[in-house]
Design an enzyme around this catalytic site. Structure first.
Site, PDB file in Angstrom:
ATOM      1  N   TYR A 145     -20.462 -10.303 -63.715  1.00  0.00           N
ATOM      2  CA  TYR A 145     -19.209 -10.221 -64.629  1.00  0.00           C
ATOM      3  C   TYR A 145     -18.340  -9.660 -64.475  1.00  0.00           C
ATOM      4  CZ  TYR A 145     -16.291 -10.872 -68.754  1.00  0.00           C
ATOM      5  OH  TYR A 145     -15.262 -10.582 -69.293  1.00  0.00           O
ATOM      6  N   ASP A 176      -6.607 -25.741 -62.497  1.00  0.00           N
ATOM      7  CA  ASP A 176      -7.782 -25.201 -62.188  1.00  0.00           C
ATOM      8  C   ASP A 176      -7.496 -23.395 -61.413  1.00  0.00           C
ATOM      9  OD1 ASP A 176     -10.062 -24.855 -61.186  1.00  0.00           O
ATOM     10  OD2 ASP A 176     -10.836 -26.350 -60.043  1.00  0.00           O
ATOM     11  N   ILE A 177      -8.275 -22.802 -61.892  1.00  0.00           N
ATOM     12  CA  ILE A 177      -7.168 -21.117 -61.062  1.00  0.00           C
ATOM     13  C   ILE A 177      -8.074 -21.513 -59.969  1.00  0.00           C
ATOM     14  CG2 ILE A 177      -6.413 -20.006 -63.360  1.00  0.00           C
ATOM     15  CD1 ILE A 177      -8.898 -18.293 -63.172  1.00  0.00           C
ATOM     16  N   LYS A 181     -14.613  -9.642 -62.473  1.00  0.00           N
ATOM     17  CA  LYS A 181     -14.111  -9.198 -62.823  1.00  0.00           C
ATOM     18  C   LYS A 181     -12.438  -8.089 -62.582  1.00  0.00           C
ATOM     19  CE  LYS A 181     -11.957 -10.186 -66.301  1.00  0.00           C
ATOM     20  NZ  LYS A 181     -10.587 -11.803 -66.461  1.00  0.00           N
ATOM     21  N   ASP A 205     -14.190  -4.726 -70.741  1.00  0.00           N
ATOM     22  CA  ASP A 205     -14.678  -3.056 -70.359  1.00  0.00           C
ATOM     23  C   ASP A 205     -15.487  -3.215 -69.725  1.00  0.00           C
ATOM     24  OD1 ASP A 205     -16.079  -5.310 -72.277  1.00  0.00           O
ATOM     25  OD2 ASP A 205     -16.720  -3.501 -72.898  1.00  0.00           O
ATOM     26  N   THR A 225     -16.425 -16.455 -68.335  1.00  0.00           N
ATOM     27  CA  THR A 225     -16.819 -15.019 -69.211  1.00  0.00           C
ATOM     28  C   THR A 225     -18.881 -15.472 -69.668  1.00  0.00           C
ATOM     29  OG1 THR A 225     -16.188 -16.651 -71.185  1.00  0.00           O
ATOM     30  CG2 THR A 225     -15.007 -14.830 -70.203  1.00  0.00           C
ATOM     31  N   GLN A 239     -10.011 -18.714 -76.402  1.00  0.00           N
ATOM     32  CA  GLN A 239      -9.815 -18.162 -77.815  1.00  0.00           C
ATOM     33  C   GLN A 239      -8.669 -17.358 -78.170  1.00  0.00           C
ATOM     34  OE1 GLN A 239     -13.775 -16.275 -79.982  1.00  0.00           O
ATOM     35  NE2 GLN A 239     -13.221 -15.549 -77.553  1.00  0.00           N
ATOM     36  N   LEU A 240      -8.367 -16.935 -76.844  1.00  0.00           N
ATOM     37  CA  LEU A 240      -6.906 -16.112 -76.812  1.00  0.00           C
ATOM     38  C   LEU A 240      -5.868 -17.054 -76.349  1.00  0.00           C
ATOM     39  CD1 LEU A 240      -5.485 -13.494 -76.352  1.00  0.00           C
ATOM     40  CD2 LEU A 240      -6.001 -13.344 -74.020  1.00  0.00           C
TER      41      LEU A 240
END
Length: 321
Positions: free
Chosen positions: A124, A35-36, A128, A101, A61, A11-12
């Site tokens: 998750y 591929d990170i 992160k 968040d 995500t 999306q971003l």
């Protein structure tokens, strides 16, 4: 200026590509192209392209799936961030990294500040945060970490599009009312990120620009995380303006969809407690974040979430005609 974006197709990244300013030499990479979780591939791609800025929009995500797929979540969100940071350091590239968040536990009742103590309550969020810590350790002032929440876009799967589908298919819906936060139109987030990039180019580097603002305004840097690290990375928060529950968000989606002719009729939308809709991952009950540091750093003001939702739905309706 050369900018590399990871997470193409998400999306971003999709919004970032659409909004790229003139004069930017852009390389946007999908997971198939970059591929990170592959350190060698990350190093090779970044070394060959020699970007001035890397925007890391790639992430694992799937919040609920992460509870049982912990290894993959950490491979992407933790190790992937580490590999990108190391490659950025090698070529002296600035890194803008998108976080969440969900690094907070949701026990506050006032908006989370950038220097509030982190305490993730699901895999998750923990994965992160682990990546954020690695980035800070490796890059320090060379990195900017942006926490965001409840992201949606015309592109990809998200709450808005799911609600529109279910409202067309179901006779009624029950939506959680006791988890409160703020939606984020990915387009607005992309606009803010590009404002940071452009401003940094004019003011001798992103971290230097934000550091100057921090010194003037006494803005706090990244808070000490559970590993007790002091930070020099710039930490910003960004969502749309305002506050709502998932129930409020769903009601607004239906109201706007009826108004715009995207739904033929309204169905009952009932507020339910999170306890009535158990999920594998525990979610924060309150995740409103303070955006003032990002507004100061970027020069972009947040827009109320309902206005942003209406604009996104106009785009969606136009695309479906």
């Amino acid at each position: 200026m050369k900018v590399l974006i990871t997470g193409k197709g998400g999306q971003l990244a999709w919004e970032l590509e659409k909004l790229a300013p003139q004069g930017i030499q852009l390389l946007s990479c999908s997971v198939e192209e970059l591929d990170i979780t592959n350190a060698e591939q990350v190093n090779q791609t970044i070394t060959q392209f020699q970007p001035d800025v890397v925007i890391n929009a790639a992430a694992y995500t799937a919040v609920d799936k992460a509870e049982s797929d912990t290894e993959t979540a950490y491979a992407v969100n933790d190790l992937g961030s580490e590999y990108i940071a190391n490659a950025c350091k090698k070529v002296s590239a600035k890194l803008i990294h998108v976080s969440t968040d969900f690094v907070f536990d949701g026990t506050k009742t006032t908006p989370y500040q950038t220097n509030d103590i982190t305490n993730p309550i699901n895999v998750y969020g923990a994965s992160k945060l682990a990546g954020d810590i690695k980035i800070n350790e490796i890059l320090r002032e060379q990195a900017t970490i942006i926490r965001t929440a409840w992201v949606y876009s015309v592109n990809g799967n998200n709450f808005v599009k799911t609600m529109l589908r279910l409202m067309a298919e179901k006779d009624q819906l029950g939506i959680v009312y006791d988890q409160v936060g703020t939606p984020t139109w990915a387009k607005g987030l992309a606009e803010m990120i590009w404002a940071l990039v452009v401003k940094s180019d004019k003011e001798q580097g992103l971290s230097g620009m934000v550091q100057d603002e921090r010194n003037k305004e006494n803005i706090e840097p990244l808070s000490e995380a559970p590993l007790n690290l002091s930070s020099e990375a710039t930490l910003l928060h960004w969502t749309d303006a305002g506050v709502c529950s998932w129930y409020d968000f769903a009601v607004a989606i239906q109201e706007l969809a009826i108004e715009k002719g995207m739904l033929e009729k309204a169905i009952p939308v009932r507020p339910i407690p999170a306890s009535a809709y158990p999920t594998p991952a525990t979610r924060p009950s309150f995740s409103v974040i303070d955006k003032s540091t990002a507004e100061q750093a970027s020069g972009v003001e947040t827009i109320h979430w309902r206005k942003q939702l209406s604009a996104m739905m106009d785009e969606l309706a136009e695309g479906e005609r």
